[in-house]
Enzyme design. Structure first.
Site, PDB file in Angstrom:
ATOM      1  N   LYS A  46       7.233 -23.779 -11.938  1.00 42.28           N
ATOM      2  CA  LYS A  46       8.420 -23.033 -12.374  1.00 42.28           C
ATOM      3  C   LYS A  46       9.705 -23.545 -11.715  1.00 42.28           C
ATOM      4  O   LYS A  46      10.739 -23.652 -12.372  1.00 42.28           O
ATOM      5  CB  LYS A  46       8.245 -21.539 -12.129  1.00 42.28           C
ATOM      6  CG  LYS A  46       8.287 -21.127 -10.670  1.00 42.28           C
ATOM      7  CD  LYS A  46       8.172 -19.630 -10.497  1.00 42.28           C
ATOM      8  CE  LYS A  46       8.108 -19.254  -9.029  1.00 42.28           C
ATOM      9  NZ  LYS A  46       9.348 -19.463  -8.295  1.00 42.28           N
ATOM     10  N   THR A  47       9.621 -23.900 -10.409  1.00 44.85           N
ATOM     11  CA  THR A  47      10.828 -24.387  -9.720  1.00 44.85           C
ATOM     12  C   THR A  47      11.294 -25.688 -10.358  1.00 44.85           C
ATOM     13  O   THR A  47      12.490 -25.934 -10.512  1.00 44.85           O
ATOM     14  CB  THR A  47      10.546 -24.590  -8.209  1.00 44.85           C
ATOM     15  OG1 THR A  47       9.981 -23.385  -7.693  1.00 44.85           O
ATOM     16  CG2 THR A  47      11.807 -24.924  -7.450  1.00 44.85           C
TER      17      THR A  47
ATOM     18  N   ASP B  55      15.196 -16.827 -10.991  1.00 49.77           N
ATOM     19  CA  ASP B  55      13.850 -17.108 -10.476  1.00 49.77           C
ATOM     20  C   ASP B  55      13.168 -15.791 -10.095  1.00 49.77           C
ATOM     21  O   ASP B  55      13.846 -14.821  -9.744  1.00 49.77           O
ATOM     22  CB  ASP B  55      13.998 -18.008  -9.237  1.00 49.77           C
ATOM     23  CG  ASP B  55      12.661 -18.546  -8.750  1.00 49.77           C
ATOM     24  OD1 ASP B  55      11.677 -18.516  -9.503  1.00 49.77           O
ATOM     25  OD2 ASP B  55      12.601 -18.995  -7.582  1.00 49.77           O
ATOM     26  N   GLU B  56      11.841 -15.751 -10.136  1.00 51.09           N
ATOM     27  CA  GLU B  56      11.062 -14.564  -9.717  1.00 51.09           C
ATOM     28  C   GLU B  56      11.597 -13.301 -10.386  1.00 51.09           C
ATOM     29  O   GLU B  56      11.801 -12.260  -9.761  1.00 51.09           O
ATOM     30  CB  GLU B  56      11.108 -14.390  -8.177  1.00 51.09           C
ATOM     31  CG  GLU B  56      10.631 -15.593  -7.384  1.00 51.09           C
ATOM     32  CD  GLU B  56       9.112 -15.780  -7.402  1.00 51.09           C
ATOM     33  OE1 GLU B  56       8.424 -15.118  -8.195  1.00 51.09           O
ATOM     34  OE2 GLU B  56       8.617 -16.613  -6.616  1.00 51.09           O
TER      35      GLU B  56
ATOM     36  N   GLN C 143       2.292 -11.517 -10.852  1.00 52.59           N
ATOM     37  CA  GLN C 143       2.649 -11.647  -9.438  1.00 52.59           C
ATOM     38  C   GLN C 143       3.722 -10.644  -9.022  1.00 52.59           C
ATOM     39  O   GLN C 143       4.440 -10.858  -8.049  1.00 52.59           O
ATOM     40  CB  GLN C 143       3.126 -13.081  -9.146  1.00 52.59           C
ATOM     41  CG  GLN C 143       2.024 -14.119  -9.309  1.00 52.59           C
ATOM     42  CD  GLN C 143       2.469 -15.492  -8.843  1.00 52.59           C
ATOM     43  OE1 GLN C 143       2.580 -15.764  -7.652  1.00 52.59           O
ATOM     44  NE2 GLN C 143       2.730 -16.378  -9.788  1.00 52.59           N
TER      45      GLN C 143
ATOM     46  N   ARG D 109      -2.993 -18.875  -3.889  1.00 57.97           N
ATOM     47  CA  ARG D 109      -2.339 -19.703  -2.860  1.00 57.97           C
ATOM     48  C   ARG D 109      -3.209 -20.918  -2.539  1.00 57.97           C
ATOM     49  O   ARG D 109      -2.737 -21.894  -1.974  1.00 57.97           O
ATOM     50  CB  ARG D 109      -2.148 -18.932  -1.531  1.00 57.97           C
ATOM     51  CG  ARG D 109      -1.253 -17.712  -1.531  1.00 57.97           C
ATOM     52  CD  ARG D 109       0.050 -17.885  -2.225  1.00 57.97           C
ATOM     53  NE  ARG D 109      -0.060 -17.486  -3.613  1.00 57.97           N
ATOM     54  CZ  ARG D 109       0.782 -17.858  -4.569  1.00 57.97           C
ATOM     55  NH1 ARG D 109       1.779 -18.643  -4.297  1.00 57.97           N
ATOM     56  NH2 ARG D 109       0.621 -17.463  -5.822  1.00 57.97           N
TER      57      ARG D 109
END
Length: 664
Positions: A32-33, A215-216, A246, A597
């Site tokens: 995503k980044t 973002d997020e 998330q 993770r």
């Protein structure tokens, strides 16, 4: 080959889509980044956007820094002057600083941290009970995040205690305004009110920030969503990137309904899913998908990977938390030896900070280096707060909490009686302590010997203030520390070793201020407001070869080759207080974050009994383990196995240590 050509088709589509509002549903580890940073470059290089018309908004300073570094690399020397990559709160500061006059603030307003606010709330509530004050702080914060005014809070009060809290909220808001100060929630709530009430200012910012990337997005609360809607305006040129699987911050006001609300508020919203995972093996993703399928889905998606099947996931049952800690550390040591890995390849994750103690003890016993995330922030250390109180006072003379700390740390001959007299006079006159010190009315109330050191302190602040606006930060800081004899005062207060550590922290802080001042061409006055927004110094812990210990909340956004997830039992994960469906769903998302993770291997463990106060209570495996499916899980330990022989374990440990000793 251009960067955009090595992206997968959904990533490429997300970068190039500019026909309206866009929601990118980005699964864990799906890049995503990269999509956000490549889209910024695409807007500048291919679509003719000026960098100053683009804003990328995220939640942490670390994420903003990483994004800025990536964009700079991709633009490779091309100008990016004016590009906004910042946290929500930093953007709020920028808006408020520029528009301060229109809301009756001066640009040098103070940003109070939770400790300052705690003191104010405590005084207003007339209570020193920490639990009561924290609850009140939490209530006020929730009201602000939900854009509820003090008047509305009063109107909606259901009982006496809510009415008292609403009154405290009104007094708190008035006190902050009198101090020319804001708290963290105000950095979003005040710009929202400003844009709603002053269309000319709103239009100015809508025309300045012509494309938004968020973002997020699943972590936004009501006020943040409203700020984004007001900034986007009718043009609605934005890309929101998020993952409903998330969303783990409901407890601090984040509202997953903001994801649900996007298609409602923007009927022409385009949705693109990123489902290819570049982080984890197939087995890890299969377990994560199986677990999260038990939640009600806003948007359906399934992560997949081309990184091979990988190792099975291990689940180890331990008699108690001490044996769990011992088993995890032994297993980590053996795994690292076998794979010739580094300590930084490993993370031990858990639901709550209390679980770290036993692990830390065994890591220290084995001399294994580790980093503990979520510990005390550098800027929360008493010695750093002492120095920043002076800086806050230079930036804003009306900052009363900063005034009190600065004048009394170190003591400058101003006694408690003088400060009390000053406080009551300032309260009557409704002015700041600093302004009150210069008034004739106050001089008439105290003796000359009381007034002299107070005025001397205020004149000292004025002299520093004049210099802080024009001279390099390094010089002003050095002179400040010499003038207040802070090093000597530390050695008077503490034993030599503690004083030495504190003084080293102060020097590190001054070096950092000097460096930042030079890099960003900022004076000490400019830098002061940004300090309140920084959680840690700009140093990369990832350079240290150490095992990472972290709560699941703090681990979000990170990845590790090998993950040990401990305490996976009912009452811990899911937490015993999370019994409603919505809370269980959030706990399940937290477990999902923990699983995703891991890149190469995942190891779960839980204890059969756990000490709670004086009681030892039996525990059972978390429901989440069964929900992961059993195909890729390998179980060990527990009642089914014979109890381990302590002597044999000790021999194994000795053999392992001897073996590790030979490897250099």
């Amino acid at each position: 080959m251009s960067a955009i050509s090595v992206l997968n088709p959904p990533q490429r589509e997300a970068i190039r889509y500019l026909d309206g509002p866009l929601l990118v549903l980005a699964g864990a580890g799906s890049g995503k980044t990269r999509v956000i940073t490549e889209k910024i470059v695409y807007l500048i290089e291919s679509c003719g956007f000026s960098p100053s018309n683009i804003a990328a908004i995220t939640f942490t300073n670390k994420a903003a820094r990483e994004m800025q570094a990536r964009v700079s690399r991709l633009l490779a020397g091309k100008p990016s002057q004016g590009l906004t990559i910042s946290t929500f709160h930093a953007l709020g500061v920028r808006i408020l600083r520029e528009e301060a006059g229109s809301i009756g603030y001066k640009p040098g307003f103070s940003i109070l941290d939770s400790t300052d606010c705690f003191g104010i709330v405590s005084e207003l509530a007339g209570s020193v009970d920490k639990a009561t004050i924290r609850k009140l702080q939490w209530l006020i914060s929730n009201w602000k995040s939900a854009l509820v005014s003090p008047d509305e809070a009063r109107k909606n009060a259901q009982n006496d205690s809510e009415a008292l809290a609403a009154n405290a909220f009104a007094s708190y808001a008035a006190t902050l305004r009198a101090y020319q100060a804001v708290d963290f929630d105000d950095l979003i709530a005040i710009p929202v009110a400003l844009f709603e009430n002053q269309p000319t200012i709103r239009d100015k910012w809508q025309n300045r920030l012509r494309y938004l990337l968020i973002d997020e997005y699943q972590d936004t609360n009501v006020s943040q969503y409203q700020l984004l809607r007001l900034l986007a305006g009718p043009r609605a040129a934005f890309t929101a990137v998020g993952d409903d699987d998330q969303a783990i911050y409901g407890w601090r006001g984040a509202d997953i309904a903001n994801l649900r609300g996007l298609p409602r508020d923007y009927p022409n919203l385009k949705v693109i899913k990123l489902e290819q995972n570049y982080r984890s093996t197939i087995r890890i993703l299969k377990a994560a998908n199986a677990l999260i399928s038990h939640n009600e889905k806003l948007f359906d998606k399934k992560l997949w990977s081309e990184l091979g099947h990988g190792d099975p996931i291990t689940v180890h049952t331990c008699p108690d938390k001490e044996r769990e800690a011992e088993a995890v550390v032994m297993k980590l040591q053996a795994h690292r030896f076998e794979h010739q890995g580094q300590f930084r390849d490993y993370a031990i994750l858990y639901r709550g900070n209390f679980q770290a103690r036993a692990i830390e003890q065994f890591l220290r016993n084995q001399r294994i280096p580790y980093l503990l995330s979520g510990g005390q922030s550098f800027f929360d250390k008493a010695e750093i707060k002492d120095i920043t109180s002076y800086l806050r006072l230079l930036a804003n003379n009306d900052d009363d909490p900063a005034f009190i700390r600065a004048v009394s740390t170190p003591r400058r001959g101003v006694g408690t009686g003088t400060l009390q007299a000053l406080g009551s006079y300032a309260g009557e006159r409704r002015i700041s302590l600093f302004a009150a010190a210069f008034e004739q009315g106050f001089a008439a109330r105290v003796q000359t010997r009381q007034l002299a050191p107070l005025l001397e302190f205020c004149e000292f602040v004025k002299r520093l203030q004049a210099r802080a606006g024009r001279e390099p930060a390094a010089q002003v800081m050095a002179d400040l520390l010499t003038a207040i004899a802070y090093e000597a005062w530390l050695y008077d207060q503490d034993e030599a070793r503690t004083a030495r550590v504190k003084w080293r922290n102060v020097q590190e802080f001054c070096d950092w201020l000097s460096r930042k001042g030079e890099e960003e061409q900022k004076t000490l006055i400019d830098l002061t407001q940004t300090i309140a927004l920084i959680n840690m110094l700009d140093r990369e812990d990832s350079e240290v070869d150490a095992v990472q210990l972290s709560t699941l909340h703090a681990a979000k956004g990170l990845e590790f080759k090998h993950v040990f997830l401990i305490g996976v039992e009912e009452g811990v994960l899911p937490h015993r207080e999370a019994q409603t469906d919505s809370r269980i769903e959030e706990e399940r998302r937290l477990m999902y974050v923990g699983i995703t993770r891991a890149q190469r291997s995942l190891h779960l463990s839980y204890a059969e009994k756990r000490q709670q106060g004086r009681e030892v209570i039996p525990c059972e495996a978390s429901r989440f383990i069964a929900e992961m499916g059993s195909d890729d899980l390998r179980f060990s330990g527990g009642k089914a196995e014979s109890p381990p022989d302590r002597a044999i374990n000790a021999d194994r440990f000795s053999a392992l240590k001897a073996m590790l000793g030979k490897v250099k």
